[in-house]
Design a protein around this motif. Sequence first.
Motif, PDB file in Angstrom:
ATOM      1  N   HIS A  68      28.597-112.821  16.301  1.00 45.24           N
ATOM      2  CA  HIS A  68      28.724-111.656  17.170  1.00 45.24           C
ATOM      3  C   HIS A  68      27.757-110.547  16.787  1.00 45.24           C
ATOM      4  O   HIS A  68      27.144-109.912  17.660  1.00 45.24           O
ATOM      5  CB  HIS A  68      30.166-111.133  17.102  1.00 45.24           C
ATOM      6  CG  HIS A  68      31.098-111.827  18.031  1.00 45.24           C
ATOM      7  ND1 HIS A  68      31.529-111.267  19.207  1.00 45.24           N
ATOM      8  CD2 HIS A  68      31.673-113.050  17.958  1.00 45.24           C
ATOM      9  CE1 HIS A  68      32.346-112.107  19.818  1.00 45.24           C
ATOM     10  NE2 HIS A  68      32.450-113.195  19.080  1.00 45.24           N
ATOM     11  N   LEU A 104      27.909-123.204  20.567  1.00 43.61           N
ATOM     12  CA  LEU A 104      29.200-122.532  20.617  1.00 43.61           C
ATOM     13  C   LEU A 104      30.268-123.493  20.100  1.00 43.61           C
ATOM     14  O   LEU A 104      30.273-124.680  20.453  1.00 43.61           O
ATOM     15  CB  LEU A 104      29.531-122.108  22.056  1.00 43.61           C
ATOM     16  CG  LEU A 104      30.791-121.265  22.267  1.00 43.61           C
ATOM     17  CD1 LEU A 104      30.656-119.915  21.572  1.00 43.61           C
ATOM     18  CD2 LEU A 104      31.049-121.069  23.756  1.00 43.61           C
ATOM     19  N   ALA A 145      36.061-121.831  20.161  1.00 48.35           N
ATOM     20  CA  ALA A 145      35.723-120.413  20.257  1.00 48.35           C
ATOM     21  C   ALA A 145      36.758-119.683  21.104  1.00 48.35           C
ATOM     22  O   ALA A 145      37.335-120.233  22.047  1.00 48.35           O
ATOM     23  CB  ALA A 145      34.327-120.240  20.850  1.00 48.35           C
ATOM     24  N   SER A 146      36.971-118.407  20.772  1.00 53.95           N
ATOM     25  CA  SER A 146      37.950-117.578  21.493  1.00 53.95           C
ATOM     26  C   SER A 146      37.278-116.976  22.722  1.00 53.95           C
ATOM     27  O   SER A 146      36.480-116.026  22.606  1.00 53.95           O
ATOM     28  CB  SER A 146      38.484-116.480  20.573  1.00 53.95           C
ATOM     29  OG  SER A 146      39.159-117.033  19.464  1.00 53.95           O
ATOM     30  N   LEU A 147      37.595-117.525  23.865  1.00 47.06           N
ATOM     31  CA  LEU A 147      37.046-117.063  25.129  1.00 47.06           C
ATOM     32  C   LEU A 147      38.157-116.468  25.985  1.00 47.06           C
ATOM     33  O   LEU A 147      39.282-116.983  26.012  1.00 47.06           O
ATOM     34  CB  LEU A 147      36.359-118.208  25.878  1.00 47.06           C
ATOM     35  CG  LEU A 147      35.214-118.912  25.131  1.00 47.06           C
ATOM     36  CD1 LEU A 147      34.673-120.066  25.959  1.00 47.06           C
ATOM     37  CD2 LEU A 147      34.097-117.930  24.792  1.00 47.06           C
ATOM     38  N   LYS A 155      40.751-123.531  25.339  1.00 46.09           N
ATOM     39  CA  LYS A 155      39.671-123.907  24.435  1.00 46.09           C
ATOM     40  C   LYS A 155      38.787-124.952  25.093  1.00 46.09           C
ATOM     41  O   LYS A 155      39.254-125.798  25.875  1.00 46.09           O
ATOM     42  CB  LYS A 155      40.225-124.441  23.122  1.00 46.09           C
ATOM     43  CG  LYS A 155      41.130-123.473  22.383  1.00 46.09           C
ATOM     44  CD  LYS A 155      40.360-122.267  21.874  1.00 46.09           C
ATOM     45  CE  LYS A 155      41.252-121.361  21.036  1.00 46.09           C
ATOM     46  NZ  LYS A 155      40.554-120.144  20.575  1.00 46.09           N
ATOM     47  N   TRP A 202      33.404-113.502  25.160  1.00 50.33           N
ATOM     48  CA  TRP A 202      33.527-114.054  23.805  1.00 50.33           C
ATOM     49  C   TRP A 202      33.991-112.935  22.893  1.00 50.33           C
ATOM     50  O   TRP A 202      33.379-111.864  22.851  1.00 50.33           O
ATOM     51  CB  TRP A 202      32.175-114.611  23.386  1.00 50.33           C
ATOM     52  CG  TRP A 202      32.156-115.324  22.070  1.00 50.33           C
ATOM     53  CD1 TRP A 202      33.179-115.969  21.472  1.00 50.33           C
ATOM     54  CD2 TRP A 202      31.021-115.477  21.216  1.00 50.33           C
ATOM     55  NE1 TRP A 202      32.781-116.522  20.284  1.00 50.33           N
ATOM     56  CE2 TRP A 202      31.455-116.231  20.104  1.00 50.33           C
ATOM     57  CE3 TRP A 202      29.701-115.059  21.275  1.00 50.33           C
ATOM     58  CZ2 TRP A 202      30.602-116.560  19.059  1.00 50.33           C
ATOM     59  CZ3 TRP A 202      28.852-115.384  20.246  1.00 50.33           C
ATOM     60  CH2 TRP A 202      29.288-116.136  19.151  1.00 50.33           C
ATOM     61  N   TYR A 203      35.046-113.175  22.151  1.00 45.62           N
ATOM     62  CA  TYR A 203      35.666-112.090  21.382  1.00 45.62           C
ATOM     63  C   TYR A 203      35.917-112.525  19.953  1.00 45.62           C
ATOM     64  O   TYR A 203      36.296-113.665  19.675  1.00 45.62           O
ATOM     65  CB  TYR A 203      37.002-111.676  22.029  1.00 45.62           C
ATOM     66  CG  TYR A 203      37.755-110.629  21.250  1.00 45.62           C
ATOM     67  CD1 TYR A 203      37.312-109.316  21.194  1.00 45.62           C
ATOM     68  CD2 TYR A 203      38.917-110.960  20.553  1.00 45.62           C
ATOM     69  CE1 TYR A 203      37.989-108.351  20.475  1.00 45.62           C
ATOM     70  CE2 TYR A 203      39.615-109.999  19.832  1.00 45.62           C
ATOM     71  CZ  TYR A 203      39.144-108.695  19.794  1.00 45.62           C
ATOM     72  OH  TYR A 203      39.828-107.745  19.072  1.00 45.62           O
ATOM     73  N   ARG A 204      35.709-111.553  19.068  1.00 47.31           N
ATOM     74  CA  ARG A 204      36.065-111.708  17.670  1.00 47.31           C
ATOM     75  C   ARG A 204      36.649-110.394  17.197  1.00 47.31           C
ATOM     76  O   ARG A 204      36.088-109.329  17.506  1.00 47.31           O
ATOM     77  CB  ARG A 204      34.837-112.058  16.834  1.00 47.31           C
ATOM     78  CG  ARG A 204      35.137-112.174  15.340  1.00 47.31           C
ATOM     79  CD  ARG A 204      33.870-112.378  14.551  1.00 47.31           C
ATOM     80  NE  ARG A 204      34.125-112.368  13.122  1.00 47.31           N
ATOM     81  CZ  ARG A 204      33.181-112.399  12.189  1.00 47.31           C
ATOM     82  NH1 ARG A 204      31.907-112.442  12.563  1.00 47.31           N
ATOM     83  NH2 ARG A 204      33.491-112.375  10.918  1.00 47.31           N
ATOM     84  N   TRP A 244      28.933-120.178  29.117  1.00 45.31           N
ATOM     85  CA  TRP A 244      29.088-121.333  28.239  1.00 45.31           C
ATOM     86  C   TRP A 244      28.816-122.615  29.004  1.00 45.31           C
ATOM     87  O   TRP A 244      29.010-122.680  30.233  1.00 45.31           O
ATOM     88  CB  TRP A 244      30.485-121.365  27.605  1.00 45.31           C
ATOM     89  CG  TRP A 244      31.620-121.337  28.607  1.00 45.31           C
ATOM     90  CD1 TRP A 244      32.311-120.249  29.050  1.00 45.31           C
ATOM     91  CD2 TRP A 244      32.188-122.466  29.303  1.00 45.31           C
ATOM     92  NE1 TRP A 244      33.261-120.595  29.972  1.00 45.31           N
ATOM     93  CE2 TRP A 244      33.216-121.963  30.140  1.00 45.31           C
ATOM     94  CE3 TRP A 244      31.933-123.823  29.302  1.00 45.31           C
ATOM     95  CZ2 TRP A 244      33.984-122.783  30.965  1.00 45.31           C
ATOM     96  CZ3 TRP A 244      32.689-124.657  30.128  1.00 45.31           C
ATOM     97  CH2 TRP A 244      33.706-124.141  30.932  1.00 45.31           C
ATOM     98  N   PHE A 257      25.870-121.576  24.559  1.00 48.88           N
ATOM     99  CA  PHE A 257      26.122-120.331  25.277  1.00 48.88           C
ATOM    100  C   PHE A 257      24.828-119.552  25.421  1.00 48.88           C
ATOM    101  O   PHE A 257      23.864-119.734  24.673  1.00 48.88           O
ATOM    102  CB  PHE A 257      27.174-119.476  24.569  1.00 48.88           C
ATOM    103  CG  PHE A 257      26.668-118.741  23.360  1.00 48.88           C
ATOM    104  CD1 PHE A 257      26.131-117.453  23.476  1.00 48.88           C
ATOM    105  CD2 PHE A 257      26.710-119.323  22.106  1.00 48.88           C
ATOM    106  CE1 PHE A 257      25.647-116.772  22.368  1.00 48.88           C
ATOM    107  CE2 PHE A 257      26.234-118.651  20.982  1.00 48.88           C
ATOM    108  CZ  PHE A 257      25.697-117.362  21.113  1.00 48.88           C
ATOM    109  N   THR A 281      23.706-115.331  26.258  1.00 51.55           N
ATOM    110  CA  THR A 281      24.170-113.973  26.503  1.00 51.55           C
ATOM    111  C   THR A 281      23.707-113.441  27.858  1.00 51.55           C
ATOM    112  O   THR A 281      24.158-112.376  28.276  1.00 51.55           O
ATOM    113  CB  THR A 281      23.674-113.031  25.391  1.00 51.55           C
ATOM    114  OG1 THR A 281      22.245-113.096  25.318  1.00 51.55           O
ATOM    115  CG2 THR A 281      24.272-113.439  24.043  1.00 51.55           C
TER     116      THR A 281
END
Length: 458
Positions: free
Chosen positions: A215, A231, A235-237, A261, A299-301, A311, A327, A329
């Motif tokens: 990130h 990716l 991954a947390s989408l 997921k 996409w989160y962290r 994606w 992925f 951006t």
Amino acid sequence: MLHHPRPAIGDPVPQILRDWLGPLRQCFTAPSWEHLLVLAMGALLATGKRTVTSCLRMTGRAEAANFASYHQILSRARWCPRAVAKHILAMVIGHLVPDGPIVVGLDDTIERRWGRKISARGIYRDPVRSSHGHFVKASGLRWLSFMVLTPVPWTRLMKALPVLTLLAPSERADLQAGRRHKVLTDWARQGALQLCRWLPDRRIIFVGDSSFAVHELAHAITRRATLISRLRLDASLFAPPPARTGNTPGRPAQKGKALPKLKSLLSDPATVWSRIIVSAWYGQAEGKALDITTGTALWYRPGTPVLPVRWVLVRDPDNRRAPQAFFSTDVSFDAAQIIALFVRRWQIEVTFAETRAHLGVETQRQWSDNAIARTTPALLGLYSLVTLWAGELLNSKSTPYAAAWYQKTSLTFSDAIGAVRMALWVGDINQRSPSDREIHNIPASRLVRMAEALCFAT
């Protein structure tokens, strides 16, 4: 008392090499420039180790009493490698990518070096000798290289041309020097932003492997450039947040509901797949059929803002390779574009291998910090310059160096550096011979060095 001039030692630098390296002249003082030309000539002609002494031998300067001056070009002379990198970037872009987006691949490599005086070295996982079930450690220097991924006119192959290479010291080295340690992605962020500053009016697309799918790096460059990488399948989408109304309490939501997921989409019968043909997939010359599905998400962290991405989930219809995800951006890219751009980065490993085989990377023997920080980037930059110079000596109709037992169909870097060496060895003889006079012979001393290059090649 008369002073007789000392006879010149060694071959003069060919005029063609002076012309080729001319754009870099302003980065050096006059004395340093003459010494640099000799080192560049020797590095191109040498076939074994790329030490300073081997470069002097190849240019006929084995008896030069001022040999220390050539060592000091790398260890003490005042010149900036970043300034040289900027000029090499301008040369590559001007010749090969004059317009349109610039695709830059970034990857790290380990230069295997030993010695207590090499302060920046560390112990790393050897990516060549290691496998999924076998871990091999290596002592060496870690380099991060940014390479322009572009086709070149004299071959059908895509090339990765190094333009900026940074040394990433080990954590132990930073601790001993009292510096804050920078991880690989910190150096990637700095290098990427440096390239963006050098090319303020151009669109840049950075392509990296999973090591750069973080990130912090994506957020740092997304306002100036695009990042394409792998990716994780877990991954947390998230979906976009719901629209707010006047009665919605609390702070504005950054994200909406969690999306399934990507791993679960592989077994979901409701997943819609489409088939595309991708060229150069894992080195395949012919097109490879792949099943893909794509979408956009946030996409989160925890601890970082959300990042909009497109994606792409890829599976092999033949089940020869495991499913993969990528992925971008830039959500305006379609799935085929993302995969085609990511496939380009596989040429980076080819460049690393060819610089070791043909330009002697890992054979240097300097131990001072200055020389270490300059030599490897210089050899990688020389790879890009040879590729450009080959455009004047080769074309699409040139014949590859092949044999009856080796059916070579495309020109490669070995053909490029062979053509450059031929121009340096005998090009000046042919060019200086007038058409109406007898052709000059190659000097005997040069023939001896050619023979020595063969006899002592390692």
